[in-house]
Motif scaffolding. Structure first.
Motif, PDB file in Angstrom:
ATOM      1  N   GLU A 368     -73.533 -86.334 -35.817  1.00  0.00           N
ATOM      2  CA  GLU A 368     -74.154 -87.330 -35.384  1.00  0.00           C
ATOM      3  C   GLU A 368     -75.378 -87.691 -36.304  1.00  0.00           C
ATOM      4  OE1 GLU A 368     -73.544 -88.893 -32.537  1.00  0.00           O
ATOM      5  OE2 GLU A 368     -75.237 -90.239 -32.220  1.00  0.00           O
ATOM      6  N   LYS A 369     -75.988 -86.524 -36.935  1.00  0.00           N
ATOM      7  CA  LYS A 369     -77.014 -87.163 -37.982  1.00  0.00           C
ATOM      8  C   LYS A 369     -76.409 -87.816 -39.166  1.00  0.00           C
ATOM      9  CE  LYS A 369     -80.598 -83.909 -36.956  1.00  0.00           C
ATOM     10  NZ  LYS A 369     -80.919 -82.398 -36.734  1.00  0.00           N
ATOM     11  N   TYR A 371     -73.944 -89.804 -38.836  1.00  0.00           N
ATOM     12  CA  TYR A 371     -73.866 -91.301 -38.366  1.00  0.00           C
ATOM     13  C   TYR A 371     -75.267 -92.092 -38.647  1.00  0.00           C
ATOM     14  CZ  TYR A 371     -73.643 -94.644 -34.591  1.00  0.00           C
ATOM     15  OH  TYR A 371     -73.714 -95.853 -34.015  1.00  0.00           O
ATOM     16  N   ASP A 372     -76.338 -91.367 -38.009  1.00  0.00           N
ATOM     17  CA  ASP A 372     -77.692 -91.924 -38.245  1.00  0.00           C
ATOM     18  C   ASP A 372     -78.007 -92.508 -39.781  1.00  0.00           C
ATOM     19  OD1 ASP A 372     -78.002 -91.548 -35.372  1.00  0.00           O
ATOM     20  OD2 ASP A 372     -79.426 -89.675 -35.864  1.00  0.00           O
TER      21      ASP A 372
END
Lengths: 545, 510
Positions: A368-369, A371-372
């Protein structure tokens, strides 16, 4: 206007979908011309030799989604296509351990139990759930998406088919299906598993090629997009095309040519010609003009509509919808020639899982990071990588003893941010190399000696993918796979059945339903639509679906 | 013979509505509330400070008429509140019915685009409201039964409404409703405080960011009753008092400071409840205003099949909004804001990207250092001046827990963030009061302190709300119903979940 430059159908772009559409149409007895801007065919399903002795699958790199109906109809094995299934895969940890994925159920269960006994028990329910969703979705791939706003018998018929299929699930299963389609892969995995590494391993397929994170709703569907294929009937199995992914395109092209088709390479489309709302032909960049009453574009919808058609020929609201269509570049690619097999210190000797897809992501949070980072215009600090060494199974890819490695990288933005400015122009050699270093660092978690093994390396940012293949922003699916761009919303609401607002103009690439992947379905479906609308007698020869 | 016809566990808005409605239909109803005041999350406050909810935008007129409250009641005739999107350069943007304006009065260039988009979403909201005012479609009813026919007619009405939009609008609806607010807003509006305000309105209380698919639905939900915002006269507690009054008038027995220990079962049917002080109250019907997980704890898991328990366990409810109340010096004005705007709803969301960036840390159990804030200036009953703010994102499961240090940090972040747009605000704040999501959970039982008891994401809506297979309010044993915000259509001081549940209970036990 001479006979030489007149055709029944012109296909713009020799990607695997364009070739598929062309091959079907040629088999139906039409005079078909395929135009390709590159000197070679295949689009993103291509094998090229950039370093003497090695062959790269430059873009797409593994095969599963290609519909078997299409392989059968176009007799692809006869024209040289051979798909070799590969087994397993693994995710490596930073402390020299791994989670291996085996296709043998018992081996997999034992391996899972090594990390978490609870997850080993949960896997059965998880895989059954995924398999049920695959079974549900597969029949829709080679059908048209109904327009819910239309009362045309064709749409009502397709809608009735959908309702029948959905009803057939029963209300409990229908609820599970709706939930699955709308949830995130992260949440879905959290419901089943507890081990971070196992979850990270399974989550990758939910984000490959998209501008979404593992916790974005809808990514469970994207996972399906990578599971719904099959090899010889083994649903969810993946394989290598012998000779690289170009073998697929080459087989389709051979099948096409064998049935009288013509391919014109080396010059792209300048303009799709139309008059009074009816398509007339195409003008090429090299000045040649070809005429046909039907043009099928394998380019993505944005490129087709915004770059190659006069805006005046199209309704404004359609153009606006196309402009708002989301095609986000999010992936990069490294193709590496290795002098010999790299060392994987964590892996046992002679293990089978190294022949599969290898990863180094440790947890859903790490994904997810990643993606950030992408959201704000940077490549991921710890990208998700999907690396494979096909030369272990397919010796045609590299000289004896040497190997070829393909590394898919998620996420890399198209409009890279440098010094506060976001622009694709920022992708110069310096940035590309810096990204490659990040990826090599990440790879060395699994194989620390990777840097010493490199003989030659091709680094492709989204910009290179766009420039070479023509995919807008380098998006591998020709458009985001989100609910608002799938099924009857793909590519734009009201135009989900391959035709476009200019008569005789069709879309046959992955911008159309059912979307991307080396599947061939959009091409086959578009060919069906063309035969239905543009010929009196319809019905494609040998069309099985 | 049972003491009551129905027992409602939990005296929040939905519990009060459900109880009142059943009473008005001739049932003998008792509403049990564990705290000493009714109203649940809506009117929860600490030491007389501003309550958790501070404005009304979704209160259903249908609910009011069903429980006998005059929509023109003085409490409900508060002045409509406009929204102001705060800007650091001091040029704030005011959103009114007739368009958007700069704070100095001139029309904003994005006014028309904003009006078009909002009107479109309000139209869609009107259509979806038909779905909200009934149990979700897709129950087990035979098509030829009365309920089945009603459901069919309702869906036909929705289909007709869609059709009436026209072909292209209908297609647009089916696309927009599944989309994310980042894309939909930025397709039509440039990045900035106007777009930021719309993005903020799509994420309040939820664990999603503007880029998350499905967030447009949340925005439409908010605009489902037209999007007008009011403040109840006398504060939120005046509204809950009004609901309590309606319940009493209808004949409900209200039992504050009574906690249910267990739901009693007789074979496969409920027979009443036992309270923690040992009293047994009997009734053939029990409606629970609590989230499904707590309800299942009160019956014990053995009455549900294993699949149901798995689904209940997997309902996502991760509160991300904290309440920070700033006590202002008496008589102080808000610096940097014209007087006439001081009582409007103030939003700090300078851009869509800001909202998305604020969401990032919440995913990893951190509080946002640059949050999105909604603020409303108000006076409490004691005449004190407060700035009542909702700070998004402050996740319930903060890493390290919500210690006093963490709370102080949150208060400081809230003040300094607002201070960017209202320079000097810092000096007007004399005291702060922080209500974190975990505190909301402790006080009201709402799982994760989530406003809706369950995340309002596409996979937990309509037929899938609160979980697959339990969308029609009944749950497990015969006579047990859920009436809380976790059920369709959700929370927001709306009352429809309670109303729908009461009607479902009536239908099951006429």
């Amino acid at each position: 206007m001479t006979v030489e430059n007149r055709y029944d159908v012109i296909v713009a772009g020799a990607g695997h979908n364009g070739l598929t559409a062309a091959a079907y149409l040629a088999r139906a007895g039409m005079r078909v011309l395929v135009i390709e801007k590159n000197d070679w065919v295949g689009g993103a399903a291509v094998s090229r030799s950039l370093h003497d002795g090695w062959t790269y699958s430059n873009c797409s790199y593994v095969c599963s989604l290609l519909r078997r109906e299409i392989a059968r109809d176009l007799e692809l094995p006869k024209y040289g296509l051979q798909v070799i299934p590969y087994e397993g895969g693994a995710s490596f940890t930073r402390d020299r351990d791994y989670f291996a994925y085996y296709s043998d159920h018992n081996a997999l269960k034992r391996e899972m139990a090594r990390h978490s006994a609870k997850d080993a028990d949960a896997y059965r329910g998880y895989s059954q759930g995924i398999m049920r969703q695959c079974r549900f979705i597969r029949p829709f791939l080679l059908r048209d998406a109904p327009d819910p706003a239309s009362l045309h018998p064709r749409d009502l018929g397709e809608l009735a088919y959908l309702v029948k299929k959905a009803h057939g699930l029963g209300s409990r299963e229908l609820g599970e299906t709706l939930k699955f389609w709308t949830m995130s892969i992260g949440d879905f995995l959290d419901e089943h598993f507890e081990n971070d590494l196992i979850k990270a391993h399974l989550a990758g397929s939910g984000i490959i090629g998209t501008g979404l994170g593992v916790y974005s709703p809808g990514t469970a569907y994207v996972l399906l997009h990578h599971y719904m294929g099959d090899i010889d009937g083994g649903i969810g199995a993946w394989g290598f095309a012998r000779g690289g992914m170009g073998a697929i395109s080459n087989a389709i092209a051979a099948s096409f040519k064998d049935h009288g088709g013509t391919i014109h390479t080396g010059s792209g489309i300048e303009k799709i010609l139309s008059k009074d709302g009816r398509v007339e032909g195409v003008a090429l960049e090299d000045g040649k003009v070809f005429y046909a009453p039907v043009v099928a574009s394998n380019m993505d919808i944005k490129r087709t509509v915004l770059h190659h058609i006069d805006a005046a020929e199209l309704p404004d609201d359609f153009t606006k919808a196309v402009r708002n269509f989301k095609i986000r570049g999010s992936s990069a690619k490294l193709n590496i020639a290795l002098d010999r097999f790299p060392n994987f210190p964590a892996a046992p000797e002679n293990t089978s899982f190294l022949r599969g897809d290898l990863h180094v992501s440790q947890s859903l949070f790490e994904l997810e990071k990643a993606y950030d980072d992408w959201k704000v215009g940077r490549w991921s600090e710890k990208p998700y990588i999907d690396m494979l060494i096909p030369s272990q199974i397919d010796p045609t890819m590299a000289p004896t003893g040497a190997h070829m490695m393909t590394v898919f990288v998620q996420y890399a933005p198209y409009d890279l941010e440098v010094d506060g400015v976001r622009s694709a122009e920022n992708w110069d050699e310096k940035q590309r190399n810096a990204m490659a270093e990040t990826v090599l660092d990440q790879m060395s978690v699994a194989c620390p000696d990777i840097r010493e093994r490199v003989v030659h390396m091709e680094v492709r940012s989204p910009l290179e993918i766009e420039r070479e293949v023509g995919l807008t922003e380098g998006n591998i699916f020709q458009g985001e796979l989100t609910f608002d761009q799938l099924f009857f919303n793909r590519p734009v609401p009201g135009w989900s059945q391959y035709s476009l607002p200019i008569k005789g103009l069709y879309l046959c690439g992955s911008s159309a339903h059912p979307g991307g992947g080396v599947m061939g379905a959009p091409g086959a479906n578009a060919a069906r639509a063309i035969l239905k609308h543009e010929t009196r007698h319809g019905r494609m020869k040998g069309y099985a679906a | 013979m049972s003491q009551f016809d129905a027992i409602v566990i939990g005296g929040g808005v939905n519990g009060l509505v459900a109880g009142t409605l059943l009473s008005r239909r001739g049932k003998n109803v008792c509403i049990i509330e564990k705290s000493n005041r009714f109203g649940g999350m809506a009117s929860y406050s600490v030491d007389g400070g501003p309550s958790l909810a501070h404005s009304l935008y979704n209160l259903s007129p249908r609910v009011l008429s069903d429980i006998g409250i005059d929509p023109q009641h003085p409490v409900l005739s508060g002045k409509p509140v406009s929204t102001v999107s705060l800007s650091e350069d001091g040029r704030h943007i005011v959103f009114k019915n007739e368009g958007i304006f700069w704070s100095e009065g001139t029309k904003h260039p994005e006014s028309d685009a904003w009006t078009d988009l909002t009107q479109q979403l309000i139209t869609y909201g009107g259509l979806l409201r038909q779905l909200a005012e009934a149990p979700p479609p897709g129950g087990q009813k035979a098509i030829l039964s009365r309920g089945g026919l009603n459901e069919f007619l309702r869906l036909a009405k929705l289909g007709f409404g869609l059709k009436k939009l026209g072909k292209s609008e209908m297609r647009r609806f089916l696309q927009v409703v599944l989309s994310n607010v980042h894309d939909i807003v930025l397709d039509d509006l440039p990045e900035g405080p106007v777009a930021g305000m719309l993005a903020a309105d799509a994420i309040w209380g939820s664990a999603t960011g503007p880029r998350s698919p499905g967030t447009v639905f949340n925005l439409i939900y908010r605009l489902g009753h037209g999007g007008h915002i009011t403040q109840p006269v006398g504060g939120m507690s005046a509204l809950t008092d009004l609901l309590v009054e309606a319940a009493q008038k209808a004949g409900c027995v209200l039992m504050p400071e009574t906690e249910v220990f267990r739901i009693l079962l007789d074979d496969d049917a409920v027979s009443g409840v036992v309270t923690t002080d040992g009293r047994t109250l009997t009734a053939p019907t029990v409606l629970s205003n609590l989230a499904p997980k707590l309800t299942s704890r009160m019956t014990g898991p053995s009455v549900f099949d294993i699949e149901t328990m798995r689904r209940v366990r997997n309902i996502r409810a991760r509160g991300t909004a904290a309440k920070v109340n700033l006590r202002l010096k008496d008589g102080s004005l808000l610096p940097g804001l014209p007087d006439e705007l001081a009582r409007e709803r103030l939003i700090y969301a300078p851009s869509v990207e800001h909202v998305e960036a604020a969401f990032n840390p919440a995913k990893y159990r951190q509080m946002s250092k640059a949050p999105v804030i909604e603020a409303l200036k108000m006076q409490t009953a004691d005449g004190a001046s407060w700035l009542s703010t909702i700070v998004q994102y402050a996740p319930t499961d903060l890493e390290g827990g919500w210690t006093d240090t963490a709370k102080d940090q949150l208060a400081q972040i809230a003040v300094s963030t607002l201070n960017l747009a209202l320079p000097g605000l810092k000096d007007h704040v004399t005291n702060t009061q922080i209500i974190t999501p975990d505190q909301i959970e402790n006080a009201t039982g709402a799982p994760g302190g989530h406003w809706h008891h369950a995340e309002m994401s596409l996979d937990q809506l309509l037929t899938l709300r609160p979980a697959n297979g339990m969308c029609r309010y009944s749950m497990g044993p015969k006579g047990l119903f859920q009436c809380g915000a976790a059920t369709h259509p959700g929370g927001d001081v709306m009352g429809l979940a309670g109303r729908n549940a009461a009607l479902a209970a009536m239908e099951a036990t006429p």
